[in-house]
Design a protein around this motif. Sequence first.
Motif, PDB file in Angstrom:
ATOM      1  N   UNK A 173      19.690  23.061 -25.151  1.00 17.37           N
ATOM      2  CA  UNK A 173      19.514  24.069 -26.205  1.00 17.37           C
ATOM      3  C   UNK A 173      19.425  23.430 -27.592  1.00 17.37           C
ATOM      4  N   UNK A 174      18.997  22.156 -27.606  1.00 18.05           N
ATOM      5  CA  UNK A 174      18.703  21.505 -28.882  1.00 18.05           C
ATOM      6  C   UNK A 174      19.951  21.278 -29.741  1.00 18.05           C
ATOM      7  N   UNK A 175      21.059  20.972 -29.108  1.00 22.44           N
ATOM      8  CA  UNK A 175      22.265  20.680 -29.882  1.00 22.44           C
ATOM      9  C   UNK A 175      22.201  19.312 -30.535  1.00 22.44           C
ATOM     10  N   UNK A 176      22.809  19.206 -31.707  1.00 21.04           N
ATOM     11  CA  UNK A 176      22.903  17.903 -32.381  1.00 21.04           C
ATOM     12  C   UNK A 176      23.950  17.070 -31.650  1.00 21.04           C
ATOM     13  N   UNK A 177      23.534  15.963 -31.092  1.00 15.63           N
ATOM     14  CA  UNK A 177      24.419  15.220 -30.191  1.00 15.63           C
ATOM     15  C   UNK A 177      25.513  14.455 -30.926  1.00 15.63           C
ATOM     16  N   UNK A 178      25.436  14.384 -32.239  1.00 14.37           N
ATOM     17  CA  UNK A 178      26.518  13.741 -33.002  1.00 14.37           C
ATOM     18  C   UNK A 178      27.488  14.775 -33.572  1.00 14.37           C
ATOM     19  N   UNK A 179      27.287  16.036 -33.211  1.00 11.47           N
ATOM     20  CA  UNK A 179      28.175  17.100 -33.680  1.00 11.47           C
ATOM     21  C   UNK A 179      29.340  17.231 -32.693  1.00 11.47           C
ATOM     22  N   UNK A 180      30.564  17.149 -33.170  1.00 13.81           N
ATOM     23  CA  UNK A 180      31.722  17.207 -32.255  1.00 13.81           C
ATOM     24  C   UNK A 180      31.770  18.485 -31.418  1.00 13.81           C
ATOM     25  N   UNK A 212      19.523  12.685 -33.938  1.00  6.82           N
ATOM     26  CA  UNK A 212      20.934  12.497 -34.287  1.00  6.82           C
ATOM     27  C   UNK A 212      21.706  11.794 -33.171  1.00  6.82           C
ATOM     28  N   UNK A 213      22.462  10.807 -33.546  1.00  5.75           N
ATOM     29  CA  UNK A 213      23.419  10.181 -32.633  1.00  5.75           C
ATOM     30  C   UNK A 213      22.857   9.302 -31.541  1.00  5.75           C
ATOM     31  N   UNK A 214      21.739   8.598 -31.780  1.00  3.42           N
ATOM     32  CA  UNK A 214      21.169   7.812 -30.675  1.00  3.42           C
ATOM     33  C   UNK A 214      22.082   6.701 -30.183  1.00  3.42           C
ATOM     34  N   UNK A 215      22.985   6.241 -31.060  1.00  2.00           N
ATOM     35  CA  UNK A 215      23.897   5.176 -30.628  1.00  2.00           C
ATOM     36  C   UNK A 215      25.343   5.660 -30.555  1.00  2.00           C
ATOM     37  N   UNK A 216      25.515   6.980 -30.618  1.00  3.32           N
ATOM     38  CA  UNK A 216      26.847   7.561 -30.459  1.00  3.32           C
ATOM     39  C   UNK A 216      27.384   7.191 -29.068  1.00  3.32           C
ATOM     40  N   UNK A 217      28.631   6.745 -28.988  1.00  6.59           N
ATOM     41  CA  UNK A 217      29.166   6.304 -27.685  1.00  6.59           C
ATOM     42  C   UNK A 217      29.056   7.360 -26.588  1.00  6.59           C
ATOM     43  N   UNK A 218      29.282   8.630 -26.922  1.00  6.83           N
ATOM     44  CA  UNK A 218      29.157   9.690 -25.914  1.00  6.83           C
ATOM     45  C   UNK A 218      27.710   9.845 -25.444  1.00  6.83           C
ATOM     46  N   UNK A 219      26.791   9.730 -26.370  1.00  7.11           N
ATOM     47  CA  UNK A 219      25.375   9.851 -26.019  1.00  7.11           C
ATOM     48  C   UNK A 219      24.966   8.707 -25.100  1.00  7.11           C
ATOM     49  N   UNK A 220      25.383   7.518 -25.464  1.00  9.17           N
ATOM     50  CA  UNK A 220      25.055   6.337 -24.652  1.00  9.17           C
ATOM     51  C   UNK A 220      25.669   6.478 -23.260  1.00  9.17           C
TER      52      UNK A 220
END
Length: 290
Positions: A173-180, A212-220
């Motif tokens: 749903x197009x969420x910003x992946x760096x948003x908590x 947003x958040x391409x290198x965020x640990x959760x995203x990775x």
Amino acid sequence: MEQSQRTGRLAVTISVGLALVLAGGAGFAVGSMTGSVDSAAATPGVSQSPSPTASAVEPVPGPTVPVDDAYAAALDDSLQLGSETLAEGQSGRSDINQSDGDLKVLNWVETEDPVFFVTIDDGIEKSPEALAVIERYQIPVTAFLTEYAVRNHTDYFEAVTAYGGSVQNHTMVHGALDDPSTDVQWEICETQDRFEKQFGYRPWMLRPPYGAGPKDPDVVKHSAECGINRIVLWNIVVTDDNMVEYWEAPIKAGDIVLLHFGSKLAEGLEMLVSLGKAQGLRPAALEDYI
Ligand SMILES: [Zn+2]
């Protein structure tokens, strides 16, 4: 600015002024379909005044984007449809074209082949005219789709990606992946499972909404555990109004271009093919290069 950029329908189409604000001194040039592309190309690295405030800019209301089911309508308020743009630090020919172990984050491709890459995001509109242009030029399209936009429309997106391209992950749903507050695992992994059922193959590329958040640990972490091995950003944008935002004009070999499934996509694709041709470049399949 960050918040208003991510929410609300005003952001559907970005004015040139806002695009320049978002560039915020990152130093890329903006051109239009009506002739300033060439002048932009002649002046790469136009510098903008640093970080003016968003309140200095009048947002231009975008067209109303039709949503085709109640589910999408319910989510609409939390979605920002098609106003991703280049932001400082995430785009351009930076060191981002590198590998973090098996998972590679890139926004351009290192190649000497005379090619560029066409990526189209979201999937809200299913324009027959755009499909006709893709078919006419046999453009390999990598379609980064938001899952809710795909339902009952797999035929359209199979046709769009029929020339060497593929359907890839642009979340549920197009969420910003760096948003908590975003459920990163659900956004990434549920999309993987659903696309595998709908299209018969599991995506291996992710484009995080808004970049947003391409290198965020959760995203990775969740990318890797659910079968993603490439996180793909971009370094040129063709906006919904068919303005061209370059990190460094003109278009060059290996550039990754971002467009959206909007109402003017057909014209945008025509323009892009012409821009590439003027530089001796043709669209090629990202799938063959990364
Ligand atoms: Zn998007």
